[in-house]
Design a protein around this motif. Sequence first.
Motif, PDB file in Angstrom:
ATOM      1  N   GLY A   9       0.795  -1.229   0.000  1.00  0.00           N
ATOM      2  CA  GLY A   9       0.000   0.000   0.000  1.00  0.00           C
ATOM      3  C   GLY A   9       0.825   1.276   0.000  1.00  0.00           C
ATOM      4  O   GLY A   9       0.484   2.258  -0.668  1.00  0.00           O
ATOM      5  N   SER A  39      -1.129  -4.181  -3.612  1.00  0.00           N
ATOM      6  CA  SER A  39      -2.074  -4.013  -2.493  1.00  0.00           C
ATOM      7  C   SER A  39      -2.975  -2.807  -2.732  1.00  0.00           C
ATOM      8  O   SER A  39      -2.761  -2.035  -3.657  1.00  0.00           O
ATOM      9  N   GLU A 207      -2.579  -7.764   5.774  1.00  0.00           N
ATOM     10  CA  GLU A 207      -1.213  -7.762   5.239  1.00  0.00           C
ATOM     11  C   GLU A 207      -0.920  -9.024   4.415  1.00  0.00           C
ATOM     12  O   GLU A 207       0.212  -9.444   4.289  1.00  0.00           O
TER      13      GLU A 207
HETATM   14 MG    MG Z   1      -1.668  -2.825   3.036  1.00  0.00          MG
END
Ligand code: MG
Length: 425
Positions: A9, A39, A207
Amino acid sequence: MIKIFKFGGASVKDAESVKNVASIIARFKGEDKLLCVVSAMGKTTNALEEVVKQAITSEGKNLDKLEEVKRFHREIIEGLFPEDKAVEVWEELDEVFTEVEVFAGSESANEYNFLYDQIVSAGELLSTKIVARYLQHIGVQAIFKDARGLIRTDNTYREGRVNWTVTKVLVEKNVVPVISDGNDKIIITQGFIGRSNEGSSVTLGREGSDYSAAIFAHTLDAQEVTIWKDVPGVLNADPKRFPEAQLFNRLSYTDAIELAYYGATVIHPKTIKPLQNKNITLRVRSFIHPDAAGTEVTSMETFGLLPAFIFKDNQALISISPKDFSFIAEDNLSYIFTLLANTRVKVNLMENSAIRFMVCVDNDAQKIPGIIQELEKDYHVTFSENLQLITIRNYNESVVDMLLRGKTLLTEQKSTQTVRLVVKI
Ligand code: MG
Ligand code: ASP
């Protein structure tokens, strides 16, 4: 042979960072076949978790939080594409948002874990649509693949378990033909998500995108996996706590598993095994300094490693003794573990003596009070919170002394390589 890249991310948190990711991918195109796992952008997963909560409390009527997610993605698109192109890309994203809205307003809103996966999985779909479109825009032949058509799971929502046999078939059928005809095509797909036999989206645990990269690597017999991070590689401590943290140039799979297992957040713990089984090299490299080598994880044993420090905050110790003065034996333990497993509480450390069993767990306010209430029926329970669990791999006494200064040690466990300390700060 194929290589797998994984971008988290932080690497796609705004338009500038998407451009940087695209430039890293563009450098490698042609050299190797590439499958990129991406992500959700920035903190989108957290934001979508808020959307789920809001959908439930308002029965789908109030979705302000989703508006924030829309705004965030719209801004990124505007920073990446000229106006007419931005409108096209937005239309694609809008389909994803519409689906989220449908789920948020549906009856299934009572089943929290199910709804969570249907809504939260949107984060990765949005990010990969943007990244694939942007790569195409700059002339890279990016092919968008929906990971839900590749990774098959059971229906354990929020923690999907992979059906490796079906996944292998799906990956071979849908990925191999695309990248095996000597072209420059690059696959862009999502981390973190798969699909159940019933056809619903299932997430692989927070995650979980690293794990997705490992699943693709394993099923494709990839040459290597590179996880691109905002740190130089695997460090011997979290650089936010220890600015002087040092880089491991090389680690063995075992070292990496141990570090991840004890809570080093740089690699998701489930990532290593599928790679180790096929001897696939894992690299952890910096997307800020893409020329630096980072850390290489292979089967080679490493000697004389630096001590590694892993801190877990917000820990609680639960100490459990039978009320009837019986010893802590198999039947008691099996009862306690079943309770913990059913509530999905992970034990970070445990210790037992004749009449007492003690566990150190993440102090999750949703789960722990219920567990204590249940245990108190048959056991005396004491509970202490606001603790920290410190793990040191490759420790020596002076390092331990230094870390304990000013803290109260509640319990410790030592093996030849690792010491674990539960402390009150
Ligand atoms: Mg993430
Ligand atoms: N977006 C998901 C999360 O933040 C998966 C990942 O980033 O690995 O948990």
